[in-house]
Design a protein around this motif. Structure first.
Motif, short mmCIF file in Angstrom:
data_model
loop_
_atom_site.label_atom_id
_atom_site.label_comp_id
_atom_site.label_asym_id
_atom_site.label_seq_id
_atom_site.Cartn_x
_atom_site.Cartn_y
_atom_site.Cartn_z
N GLU A 11 0.86 -1.17 0.00
CA GLU A 11 0.00 0.00 0.00
C GLU A 11 0.90 1.23 0.00
N ASN A 12 0.61 2.21 -0.85
CA ASN A 12 1.50 3.37 -0.94
C ASN A 12 0.83 4.65 -0.48
N SER A 13 -0.02 4.57 0.55
CA SER A 13 -0.72 5.75 1.06
C SER A 13 0.24 6.76 1.68
N TYR A 52 -0.15 -0.87 4.96
CA TYR A 52 0.68 0.05 5.74
C TYR A 52 0.21 0.08 7.19
#
Length: 94
Positions: A11-13, A52
């Motif tokens: 997840e790239n939040s 994340y």
């Protein structure tokens, strides 16, 4: 043989990992994945499904500048963080 590849993405939040320097994965069932991001002076923590969880940063200054490596000791409850200049020991968060 290594087996078959598995689809996996983080997840790239919190933004992309700028410069991954090292990766550590605990060996317990509920272990996390720890990635040292040298570009951002931080350690990103993900669950094993790529979700994340949190990030570790120095409270002030550039203590984590030039991150080089990390080691997770889940039994002892510590993470060891290597930079160009120092080796830090920090308690693992639960």
């Amino acid at each position: 043989s290594l087996g078959s590849p598995v689809q996996f993405s983080l997840e790239n939040s919190v933004g992309a990992i700028g410069e991954p320097a090292d990766l550590a994965i605990g060996d317990q069932g509920n272990s996390m994945i720890y990635i040292a991001d040298s570009a951002e002076d931080r350690i990103l923590v993900y669950s094993k499904d790529g979700t994340y969880q949190r990030q570790l940063r120095a409270p002030e200054g550039d203590a984590l500048h030039n991150l080089r490596g990390l080691f997770v000791d889940e039994v002892g409850g510590n993470i060891y963080i290597l930079t160009q200049s120092y080796l830090f020991k920090h308690p693992l968060a639960n």
